[in-house]
Design an enzyme around this catalytic site. Structure first.
Site, mmCIF file in Angstrom:
data_model
loop_
_atom_site.group_PDB
_atom_site.id
_atom_site.type_symbol
_atom_site.label_atom_id
_atom_site.label_comp_id
_atom_site.label_asym_id
_atom_site.label_seq_id
_atom_site.Cartn_x
_atom_site.Cartn_y
_atom_site.Cartn_z
ATOM 1 N N HIS A 1 0.817 -1.223 0.000
ATOM 2 C CA HIS A 1 0.000 0.000 0.000
ATOM 3 C C HIS A 1 0.853 1.276 0.000
ATOM 4 O O HIS A 1 0.299 2.375 -0.035
ATOM 5 C CB HIS A 1 -0.936 0.029 1.214
ATOM 6 N N ASP B 1 -4.094 -12.919 3.870
ATOM 7 C CA ASP B 1 -5.309 -12.411 4.519
ATOM 8 C C ASP B 1 -6.584 -12.726 3.739
ATOM 9 O O ASP B 1 -7.673 -12.338 4.163
ATOM 10 C CB ASP B 1 -5.207 -10.901 4.820
HETATM 11 ZN ZN LIG Z 1 -3.857 -7.281 2.826
#
Ligand SMILES: [Zn+2]
Length: 344
Positions: free
Chosen positions: A162, A286
């Protein structure tokens, strides 16, 4: 396969982050490395530490993907923040340049708002030492592959995908996956990145969006309903020299392994048309149904065919750890992936 981790990564240990307006315990802490390394140990893998956690060469490579002012910000902001009256121990933004902003501020509070696009990147006094060691781990694994190893694994935490050219977000500060691609580019004319994390790799996409030498592909929970919300749509395909070199496949929330693997197959097919000679896998775990950030519905055993499929591509490959948060499944999910990768 050689695998890398450095104990200094644990210097970055944020106590909390802001979730739906509440300060909650951060799921992105040193416990993740413990759980992930336990999963690797169950297969008999051991972890090597890079010889150095920082070097002029690492800094020079990071400067190819992040701006000089952002790198200086990460290194200096905590001390400058502490010099403010009534500052908290943790650096965290309270103002953002929504709409972009017209000038870069001099004041630390303004710079924190400029460089952090959300509330998930608190920094303590020791954070930068952990973050730079983390990048050194990605660099060491990539050098293994650059020196002829077929594959290597970097136990990176915090994650990196990110983090854009000059923005932290989503627990990420330096983009370890983009760094790996950068080091591979020193020897390979065309490098591909496959991001299989639950979340869209918006930082990686931003770094390479206008470049035609690094192909980026990501499958992820649909950002219409999920973090990072503002990036990750199927219509984001690159620009300029990078036009056509970015592919996003958003999946409906709750999608299972069938949809996930079908999307992966589309990504692999498009990637192969680019004819890369080296690959970086941004490995999030995840997408497991029990992950605290849950958005997809993979089971532990589904990570084995994922590893098998990525290994079957047959390219020199750096596997960089991205997301995957503490549950009793986390170590087993990595073990299932690595078992598949090593038994394809
Ligand atoms: Zn993630």
């Amino acid at each position: 396969m050689q695998l890398y981790y450095h104990p200094d990564q644990a210097h970055h240990a944020p106590p909390s982050f802001l979730l739906r307006g509440r300060a909650v315990a951060s799921p992105e802490g040193p416990e993740r490395a413990t759980l992930l390394s336990e999963g690797l140990a169950s297969l008999g893998f051991t972890l090597d530490a890079p010889a150095q956690t920082d070097s002029p060469r690492l800094r020079e490579r990071l400067a190819r993907i992040h701006t000089p002012r952002y790198l200086a910000f990460l290194e200096t902001i905590h001390a400058r923040w502490q010099a403010l009256p009534d500052a908290a121990e943790i650096v965290a933004p309270n103002v953002h340049p929504c709409g972009g902003g017209h000038h870069y501020p001099r004041h630390p509070v303004g710079q924190v708002g400029w460089h952090m696009h959300d509330m998930a990147c608190p920094m303590t006094a020791d954070s930068f030492a952990g973050i730079i060691a983390n990048a050194a781990v990605a660099e060491a694994a990539t050098e293994q592959v650059a020196n002829g190893a077929p594959s290597a694994y970097a136990l990176c935490r915090p994650p990196g995908h990110h983090a854009g050219p000059e923005r932290a977000g989503g627990f990420c500060f330096l983009n370890n996956t983009a760094l790996a691609a950068t080091v591979l580019r020193e020897q390979h004319a065309r490098v591909a990145i496959l991001d299989v994390d639950l979340h869209h790799g918006n930082g990686t996409q931003d770094i390479f969006y206008a470049r035609g030498d690094v192909w980026t592909g990501s499958l992820h929970a649909d950002p219409a309903d999920f973090y990072p919300f503002f990036w990750g749509g199927a219509d984001e395909t690159g620009e300029g020299e990078g036009a056509g070199a970015n592919l996003n496949i958003p999946l409906p929330l709750g999608s299972d392994a069938g949809s996930f693997m079908a999307a992966l197959e589309r990504l692999v097919e498009a990637m192969q048309a680019f004819r890369p000679t080296a690959l970086v896998v941004a490995l999030g775990l995840d997408a497991h149904r029990a992950d605290p950030l849950a958005g997809l519905a993979l089971e532990t055993e589904d990570f084995t065919p994922l590893g098998q499929r990525l290994a079957a591509i047959g390219l020199p490959t750096v596997i960089v750890q991205e997301g995957g948060y503490p549950t009793r499944y986390l170590g087993a999910n990595l073990a299932a992936f690595m078992y598949g990768y090593c038994h394809s």
